[in-house]
Design an enzyme around this catalytic site. Structure first.
Site, PDB file in Angstrom:
ATOM      1  N   ALA A 140       0.823  -1.226   0.000  1.00 43.10           N
ATOM      2  CA  ALA A 140       0.000   0.000   0.000  1.00 43.10           C
ATOM      3  C   ALA A 140       0.848   1.265   0.000  1.00 43.10           C
ATOM      4  O   ALA A 140       0.369   2.329  -0.393  1.00 43.10           O
ATOM      5  CB  ALA A 140      -0.919  -0.003   1.217  1.00 43.10           C
ATOM      6  N   TYR A 185       3.589   2.807  24.674  1.00 44.19           N
ATOM      7  CA  TYR A 185       2.700   3.109  23.538  1.00 44.19           C
ATOM      8  C   TYR A 185       2.567   4.628  23.315  1.00 44.19           C
ATOM      9  O   TYR A 185       3.259   5.194  22.484  1.00 44.19           O
ATOM     10  CB  TYR A 185       1.326   2.422  23.691  1.00 44.19           C
ATOM     11  CG  TYR A 185       0.680   2.281  22.335  1.00 44.19           C
ATOM     12  CD1 TYR A 185       0.687   1.079  21.638  1.00 44.19           C
ATOM     13  CD2 TYR A 185       0.130   3.403  21.690  1.00 44.19           C
ATOM     14  CE1 TYR A 185       0.153   0.981  20.358  1.00 44.19           C
ATOM     15  CE2 TYR A 185      -0.409   3.308  20.414  1.00 44.19           C
ATOM     16  CZ  TYR A 185      -0.395   2.101  19.766  1.00 44.19           C
ATOM     17  OH  TYR A 185      -0.909   2.009  18.503  1.00 44.19           O
TER      18      TYR A 185
HETATM   19  P1  NAD Z   1      -3.562  -6.004  11.860  1.00 44.12           P
HETATM   20  O1  NAD Z   1      -2.172  -6.509  11.898  1.00 44.12           O
HETATM   21  O2  NAD Z   1      -4.656  -6.905  12.305  1.00 44.12           O
HETATM   22  O3  NAD Z   1      -3.939  -5.495  10.393  1.00 44.12           O
HETATM   23  C1  NAD Z   1      -3.067  -4.720   9.643  1.00 44.12           C
HETATM   24  C2  NAD Z   1      -3.476  -4.773   8.199  1.00 44.12           C
HETATM   25  O4  NAD Z   1      -2.542  -4.021   7.409  1.00 44.12           O
HETATM   26  C3  NAD Z   1      -3.465  -6.191   7.612  1.00 44.12           C
HETATM   27  O5  NAD Z   1      -4.585  -6.360   6.786  1.00 44.12           O
HETATM   28  C4  NAD Z   1      -2.173  -6.226   6.805  1.00 44.12           C
HETATM   29  O6  NAD Z   1      -2.207  -7.134   5.726  1.00 44.12           O
HETATM   30  C5  NAD Z   1      -2.166  -4.786   6.272  1.00 44.12           C
HETATM   31  N1  NAD Z   1      -0.843  -4.363   5.804  1.00 44.12           N
HETATM   32  C6  NAD Z   1       0.327  -4.355   6.490  1.00 44.12           C
HETATM   33  N2  NAD Z   1       1.319  -3.863   5.715  1.00 44.12           N
HETATM   34  C7  NAD Z   1       0.751  -3.551   4.522  1.00 44.12           C
HETATM   35  C8  NAD Z   1       1.245  -3.001   3.316  1.00 44.12           C
HETATM   36  N3  NAD Z   1       2.528  -2.641   3.172  1.00 44.12           N
HETATM   37  N4  NAD Z   1       0.387  -2.843   2.275  1.00 44.12           N
HETATM   38  C9  NAD Z   1      -0.922  -3.192   2.378  1.00 44.12           C
HETATM   39  N5  NAD Z   1      -1.446  -3.702   3.517  1.00 44.12           N
HETATM   40  C10 NAD Z   1      -0.624  -3.880   4.583  1.00 44.12           C
HETATM   41  O7  NAD Z   1      -3.538  -4.659  12.700  1.00 44.12           O
HETATM   42  P2  NAD Z   1      -4.646  -3.874  13.539  1.00 44.12           P
HETATM   43  O8  NAD Z   1      -4.357  -4.122  14.977  1.00 44.12           O
HETATM   44  O9  NAD Z   1      -5.993  -4.093  13.015  1.00 44.12           O
HETATM   45  O10 NAD Z   1      -4.176  -2.370  13.264  1.00 44.12           O
HETATM   46  C11 NAD Z   1      -4.803  -1.513  12.340  1.00 44.12           C
HETATM   47  C12 NAD Z   1      -4.712  -0.100  12.861  1.00 44.12           C
HETATM   48  O11 NAD Z   1      -5.441  -0.015  14.087  1.00 44.12           O
HETATM   49  C13 NAD Z   1      -3.272   0.349  13.174  1.00 44.12           C
HETATM   50  O12 NAD Z   1      -3.135   1.705  12.863  1.00 44.12           O
HETATM   51  C14 NAD Z   1      -3.204   0.162  14.696  1.00 44.12           C
HETATM   52  O13 NAD Z   1      -2.223   0.981  15.282  1.00 44.12           O
HETATM   53  C15 NAD Z   1      -4.606   0.575  15.069  1.00 44.12           C
HETATM   54  N6  NAD Z   1      -5.057   0.154  16.412  1.00 44.12           N
HETATM   55  C16 NAD Z   1      -4.910  -1.131  16.830  1.00 44.12           C
HETATM   56  C17 NAD Z   1      -5.315  -1.468  18.116  1.00 44.12           C
HETATM   57  C18 NAD Z   1      -5.162  -2.877  18.649  1.00 44.12           C
HETATM   58  O14 NAD Z   1      -5.235  -3.064  19.857  1.00 44.12           O
HETATM   59  N7  NAD Z   1      -4.992  -3.864  17.802  1.00 44.12           N
HETATM   60  C19 NAD Z   1      -5.913  -0.505  18.961  1.00 44.12           C
HETATM   61  C20 NAD Z   1      -6.088   0.769  18.474  1.00 44.12           C
HETATM   62  C21 NAD Z   1      -5.649   1.097  17.201  1.00 44.12           C
END
Ligand code: NAD
Length: 393
Positions: free
Chosen positions: A112, A234
């Site tokens: 991406a 964090y």
């Molecule tokens: P995740 O690892 O479940 O999902 C990440 C997604 O990004 C996956 O679909 C992965 O394939 C995709 N991805 C990674 N590198 C990529 C690239 N180069 N090109 C295209 N796609 C790519 O992560 P998540 O926990 O759902 O995190 C998503 C967002 O939510 C992040 O910004 C994270 O900081 C935020 N977030 C997560 C939490 C938590 O507790 N998990 C809490 C608050 C916010």
């Protein structure tokens, strides 16, 4: 055809179960279908759409609003002997269900961060949808290669000074102290490059330049704040610096004053492939799960994304805090929840782990990320590990 069992290495599982992933996607779809819906966007681009919050965003948008979705993923198909990644199986299942339900869904698989993938997405929007009216930015990546070939790697470290607190070793189920060292300046800069807002802004600029985003479009990226015991690692750590940059980017996108509104949604801490790798946080999450479940307020990604789309973003008005952030961590941060979590945190040790945490819930959610432990799936049966994502075939 083969029988697939979980193989966990460090923070990830190297196998994934296609039928389990499919059942998990189905149950998320069913959850959204079972709820009342607001009036929302109709053409939604989700960047990072194959797992965690991004997958749940895609499902929530598609099944709340009958929205057409384009998902950007970075996943591996099966090579015939090894499993595909769970994100691949999730996306194959999502497209299959979407087709059955008459919903447009296309997927672009690749980095991406690259111009090539942005161009591909723009071409599909032009050809099929004209313009998108919502863009969800849900990347969680360990590294980014920029146009000049430089590779930036993000780190999960403190800023300024070392920090010691409790953590859990999930292999041995033991609690011990860990000292997290501070990131160097270049490490902080690299983390901001990977997880900050630069690429989000690049996406919005590219969509605007190609005239494939509506003037009144909404774009959202996800962040986390959390309670004090997680701040050093964090909110005040290297990832927090990147999230500060993401927040500034939201302000900049909105400040361009061309009608596009950008928001940060502060989500709940949940087990995902990304959060499992952060020191200290998994122990916090396993206590949080216990307390939130006991109080009847526990949510997973899909419940969070249901609320984002139907209650916070597309109700009568956008509901934010005084800093214009959407707070899906509202239940996590309630005083009674955090007081109970802190009490467990202060007494937790290896010998009282079972009493102070919902470690079973944590582990079960971890395995579910890879399609294991899902109700109704026969894990002793042979299954075909080769699944196609229809729009990619
Ligand atoms: P995740 O690892 O479940 O999902 C990440 C997604 O990004 C996956 O679909 C992965 O394939 C995709 N991805 C990674 N590198 C990529 C690239 N180069 N090109 C295209 N796609 C790519 O992560 P998540 O926990 O759902 O995190 C998503 C967002 O939510 C992040 O910004 C994270 O900081 C935020 N977030 C997560 C939490 C938590 O507790 N998990 C809490 C608050 C916010």
């Amino acid at each position: 055809m083969t029988v697939i069992k979980p193989k966990v290495r460090g923070f990830i599982c190297t196998t994934a179960h296609p039928d389990g992933c499919k059942a998990s996607v189905k149950s998320q779809i069913n959850y959204i279908k079972s709820r009342p819906h607001a009036n929302g966007p109709k053409k939604v681009l989700v960047i990072g759409a194959s797992m965690g919050y991004g997958l749940a965003s895609r499902i929530a948008a598609a099944y709340s609003f009958n929205a057409a979705t384009i998902g950007v993923i970075f996943d591996k198909p099966s090579n015939g002997s090894k499993c595909a990644s769970s994100g691949w199986y999730n996306t194959a299942a999502f497209e299959e269900f979407a087709a059955e339900d008459g919903l447009y869904a296309k997927t672009v698989n690749g980095d991406a961060y690259s111009k090539e993938i942005k161009d591909k997405v723009i071409e599909i929007i032009k050809q099929d949808l004209g313009k998108v009216d919502a863009v969800i930015y849900s990347l969680a990546a360990p590294r980014r290669t920029t146009a000049d070939g430089t590779v930036y790697s993000s780190v999960l470290k403190t800023v300024g000074k070392p920090y010691t607190n409790k953590t859990i070793d999930l292999k041995t189920n033991t609690v011990h102290d860990i000292t997290v060292e501070p990131a160097s300046e270049p490490e902080i800069e690299a983390t901001v490059k990977v997880m900050g807002g630069e690429d989000w802004q690049d996406w919005i600029n590219a969509l605007k330049a190609a005239d494939v985003i509506e003037d009144n479009a909404v774009t959202v990226a996800y962040s986390y704040i959390g309670p004090e015991m997680t701040h050093a690692i964090y909110a005040d750590g290297s990832i927090g610096k990147a999230k500060d940059h993401l927040f500034e980017t939201a302000k900049n996108i909105t400040a361009a004053d061309d009608g596009i509104k950008a928001y940060i949604s502060v989500n709940k801490a949940l087990v995902t492939q990304s959060s499992a790798a952060i020191p200290i946080v998994p122990l916090y999450i396993s206590i949080l799960y216990k307390v939130m479940k006991e109080n009847g307020v526990h949510e997973g990604c899909i419940e969070q994304m249901y609320r984002l789309f139907n209650e916070k973003l597309y109700g009568d008005k956008v509901i934010t805090d005084e800093e214009c952030r959407i707070r899906l961590d509202d239940l996590e941060m309630q005083e009674n929840i955090q007081t109970a979590v802190a009490a467990f945190w202060n007494q937790i040790a290896t010998d009282n782990l079972a009493d102070c945490t919902d470690l079973d819930g944590y582990n079960s959610d971890f395995y579910k990320l890879f399609g294991f432990g899902i109700d109704g799936v026969d894990y002793d049966a042979d299954t075909d590990i080769q699944r196609t994502i229809p729009s990619l075939s």
